[in-house]
Motif scaffolding. Sequence first.
Motif, PDB file in Angstrom:
ATOM      1  N   GLU A  16       0.783  -1.157   0.036  1.00  0.00           N
ATOM      2  CA  GLU A  16      -0.011   0.095   0.052  1.00  0.00           C
ATOM      3  C   GLU A  16       0.841   1.177   0.019  1.00  0.00           C
ATOM      4  OE1 GLU A  16      -3.112   0.252  -0.475  1.00  0.00           O
ATOM      5  OE2 GLU A  16      -3.586  -2.113  -0.428  1.00  0.00           O
ATOM      6  N   SER A  17       1.922   1.279  -0.735  1.00  0.00           N
ATOM      7  CA  SER A  17       2.814   2.451  -0.978  1.00  0.00           C
ATOM      8  C   SER A  17       2.109   3.879  -1.498  1.00  0.00           C
ATOM      9  CB  SER A  17       4.128   2.230  -1.622  1.00  0.00           C
ATOM     10  OG  SER A  17       3.428   1.656  -2.993  1.00  0.00           O
ATOM     11  N   ALA A  18       1.097   3.584  -2.087  1.00  0.00           N
ATOM     12  CA  ALA A  18       0.290   4.628  -2.679  1.00  0.00           C
ATOM     13  C   ALA A  18      -1.061   5.082  -1.722  1.00  0.00           C
ATOM     14  CB  ALA A  18      -0.048   4.557  -4.243  1.00  0.00           C
ATOM     15  N   ALA A  19      -1.085   4.527  -0.661  1.00  0.00           N
ATOM     16  CA  ALA A  19      -2.610   4.776   0.208  1.00  0.00           C
ATOM     17  C   ALA A  19      -2.833   5.962   0.257  1.00  0.00           C
ATOM     18  CB  ALA A  19      -2.067   3.910   1.401  1.00  0.00           C
ATOM     19  N   ALA A  20      -2.030   7.091   0.615  1.00  0.00           N
ATOM     20  CA  ALA A  20      -2.387   8.294   0.791  1.00  0.00           C
ATOM     21  C   ALA A  20      -1.808   9.378  -0.230  1.00  0.00           C
ATOM     22  CB  ALA A  20      -1.886   8.959   2.381  1.00  0.00           C
ATOM     23  N   MET A  21      -1.587   8.903  -1.396  1.00  0.00           N
ATOM     24  CA  MET A  21      -1.367   9.699  -2.695  1.00  0.00           C
ATOM     25  C   MET A  21      -2.581   9.886  -3.384  1.00  0.00           C
ATOM     26  SD  MET A  21       2.154   8.131  -3.788  1.00  0.00           S
ATOM     27  CE  MET A  21       3.352   7.611  -2.687  1.00  0.00           C
ATOM     28  N   ASP A  22      -2.608  11.186  -4.035  1.00  0.00           N
ATOM     29  CA  ASP A  22      -3.501  11.156  -5.205  1.00  0.00           C
ATOM     30  C   ASP A  22      -3.272  10.815  -6.670  1.00  0.00           C
ATOM     31  OD1 ASP A  22      -1.597  12.945  -6.106  1.00  0.00           O
ATOM     32  OD2 ASP A  22      -2.403  14.869  -5.743  1.00  0.00           O
ATOM     33  N   GLY A  23      -3.966  10.720  -7.414  1.00  0.00           N
ATOM     34  CA  GLY A  23      -3.656  10.085  -8.837  1.00  0.00           C
ATOM     35  C   GLY A  23      -2.239  10.642  -9.472  1.00  0.00           C
ATOM     36  N   GLU A  24      -2.251  11.755  -9.542  1.00  0.00           N
ATOM     37  CA  GLU A  24      -0.874  12.365 -10.201  1.00  0.00           C
ATOM     38  C   GLU A  24       0.243  11.729  -9.364  1.00  0.00           C
ATOM     39  OE1 GLU A  24       1.341  16.451 -11.146  1.00  0.00           O
ATOM     40  OE2 GLU A  24      -0.768  16.473 -10.417  1.00  0.00           O
ATOM     41  N   ARG A  25       0.302  11.940  -7.966  1.00  0.00           N
ATOM     42  CA  ARG A  25       1.336  11.350  -7.264  1.00  0.00           C
ATOM     43  C   ARG A  25       1.579  10.038  -7.261  1.00  0.00           C
ATOM     44  NH1 ARG A  25       5.095  14.397  -4.131  1.00  0.00           N
ATOM     45  NH2 ARG A  25       3.477  15.963  -4.341  1.00  0.00           N
ATOM     46  N   THR A  26       0.842   9.070  -7.463  1.00  0.00           N
ATOM     47  CA  THR A  26       0.867   7.751  -7.675  1.00  0.00           C
ATOM     48  C   THR A  26       1.389   7.399  -9.055  1.00  0.00           C
ATOM     49  OG1 THR A  26      -1.394   7.219  -6.261  1.00  0.00           O
ATOM     50  CG2 THR A  26      -0.542   5.561  -7.614  1.00  0.00           C
ATOM     51  N   GLU A  27       1.079   7.994  -9.948  1.00  0.00           N
ATOM     52  CA  GLU A  27       1.588   7.860 -11.536  1.00  0.00           C
ATOM     53  C   GLU A  27       3.080   8.096 -11.087  1.00  0.00           C
ATOM     54  OE1 GLU A  27      -0.378   9.966 -14.455  1.00  0.00           O
ATOM     55  OE2 GLU A  27      -2.295   9.051 -13.664  1.00  0.00           O
ATOM     56  N   LEU A  28       3.616   9.155 -10.648  1.00  0.00           N
ATOM     57  CA  LEU A  28       4.798   9.578 -10.492  1.00  0.00           C
ATOM     58  C   LEU A  28       5.615   8.418  -9.694  1.00  0.00           C
ATOM     59  CD1 LEU A  28       4.547  13.285  -9.652  1.00  0.00           C
ATOM     60  CD2 LEU A  28       5.336  12.315 -11.962  1.00  0.00           C
ATOM     61  N   MET A  29       5.108   7.917  -8.888  1.00  0.00           N
ATOM     62  CA  MET A  29       5.675   6.917  -7.882  1.00  0.00           C
ATOM     63  C   MET A  29       5.866   5.446  -8.678  1.00  0.00           C
ATOM     64  SD  MET A  29       4.411   4.238  -4.900  1.00  0.00           S
ATOM     65  CE  MET A  29       3.186   4.038  -6.144  1.00  0.00           C
ATOM     66  N   LEU A  30       4.784   5.173  -9.690  1.00  0.00           N
ATOM     67  CA  LEU A  30       4.709   3.980 -10.505  1.00  0.00           C
ATOM     68  C   LEU A  30       6.217   4.305 -11.530  1.00  0.00           C
ATOM     69  CD1 LEU A  30       1.030   3.237 -10.810  1.00  0.00           C
ATOM     70  CD2 LEU A  30       2.776   1.876  -9.386  1.00  0.00           C
ATOM     71  N   GLY A  31       6.264   5.364 -12.074  1.00  0.00           N
ATOM     72  CA  GLY A  31       7.149   5.660 -13.023  1.00  0.00           C
ATOM     73  C   GLY A  31       8.264   5.338 -12.262  1.00  0.00           C
ATOM     74  N   PHE A  32       8.623   5.807 -10.936  1.00  0.00           N
ATOM     75  CA  PHE A  32       9.817   5.995 -10.450  1.00  0.00           C
ATOM     76  C   PHE A  32      10.052   4.360 -10.075  1.00  0.00           C
ATOM     77  CE2 PHE A  32      12.003   5.317  -6.168  1.00  0.00           C
ATOM     78  CZ  PHE A  32      13.272   5.937  -6.474  1.00  0.00           C
ATOM     79  N   LEU A  33       9.205   3.732  -9.630  1.00  0.00           N
ATOM     80  CA  LEU A  33       9.623   2.161  -9.441  1.00  0.00           C
ATOM     81  C   LEU A  33       9.945   1.391 -10.541  1.00  0.00           C
ATOM     82  CD1 LEU A  33       6.526   1.294  -7.093  1.00  0.00           C
ATOM     83  CD2 LEU A  33       8.789   1.487  -6.556  1.00  0.00           C
ATOM     84  N   VAL A  34       9.303   1.704 -11.733  1.00  0.00           N
ATOM     85  CA  VAL A  34       9.757   1.168 -13.181  1.00  0.00           C
ATOM     86  C   VAL A  34      11.383   1.421 -13.341  1.00  0.00           C
ATOM     87  CG1 VAL A  34       9.561   1.106 -15.657  1.00  0.00           C
ATOM     88  CG2 VAL A  34       7.477   1.087 -14.059  1.00  0.00           C
ATOM     89  N   THR A  35      11.884   2.630 -12.899  1.00  0.00           N
ATOM     90  CA  THR A  35      13.173   3.068 -13.238  1.00  0.00           C
ATOM     91  C   THR A  35      14.214   2.543 -12.178  1.00  0.00           C
ATOM     92  OG1 THR A  35      12.922   5.171 -12.321  1.00  0.00           O
ATOM     93  CG2 THR A  35      12.372   4.811 -14.631  1.00  0.00           C
ATOM     94  N   CYS A  36      13.703   2.132 -11.160  1.00  0.00           N
ATOM     95  CA  CYS A  36      14.485   1.591 -10.056  1.00  0.00           C
ATOM     96  C   CYS A  36      15.422   0.759 -10.044  1.00  0.00           C
ATOM     97  CB  CYS A  36      13.706   1.243  -8.607  1.00  0.00           C
ATOM     98  SG  CYS A  36      13.179   2.535  -7.768  1.00  0.00           S
ATOM     99  N   GLY A  37      15.348  -0.395 -11.209  1.00  0.00           N
ATOM    100  CA  GLY A  37      16.289  -1.308 -11.652  1.00  0.00           C
ATOM    101  C   GLY A  37      16.210  -2.470 -10.795  1.00  0.00           C
ATOM    102  N   PHE A  38      14.877  -2.866 -10.077  1.00  0.00           N
ATOM    103  CA  PHE A  38      14.686  -4.195  -9.465  1.00  0.00           C
ATOM    104  C   PHE A  38      14.067  -5.186 -10.579  1.00  0.00           C
ATOM    105  CE2 PHE A  38      14.739  -1.494  -5.564  1.00  0.00           C
ATOM    106  CZ  PHE A  38      15.414  -2.089  -4.727  1.00  0.00           C
ATOM    107  N   PRO A  39      14.785  -6.442 -10.657  1.00  0.00           N
ATOM    108  CA  PRO A  39      14.182  -7.208 -11.598  1.00  0.00           C
ATOM    109  C   PRO A  39      12.783  -7.809 -11.082  1.00  0.00           C
ATOM    110  CG  PRO A  39      16.145  -8.200 -10.484  1.00  0.00           C
ATOM    111  CD  PRO A  39      15.956  -6.749  -9.962  1.00  0.00           C
TER     112      PRO A  39
END
Length: 60
Positions: A16-39
């Motif tokens: 639940e990492s985006a539990a208190a986020m609005d839609g825009e912030r959730t999208e930014l977080m997901l974009g960041f997760l994609v670029t983190c480099g975790f397989p």
Amino acid sequence: MTRTFLPTAPFLVLDESAAAMDGERTELMLGFLVTCGFPQTLLVTHEGISESVADNLITI
């Protein structure tokens, strides 16, 4: 934090990492997760938008 405490861990677990986020912030977080480099990333969420970046989806 996984990279900090377990630098050789090949995965990231988020609950639940985006539990208190609005839609825009959730999208930014997901974009960041994609670029983190975790397989592998396990993301537990109720957010429907998370499906847009998922390779595999398990719905319970």
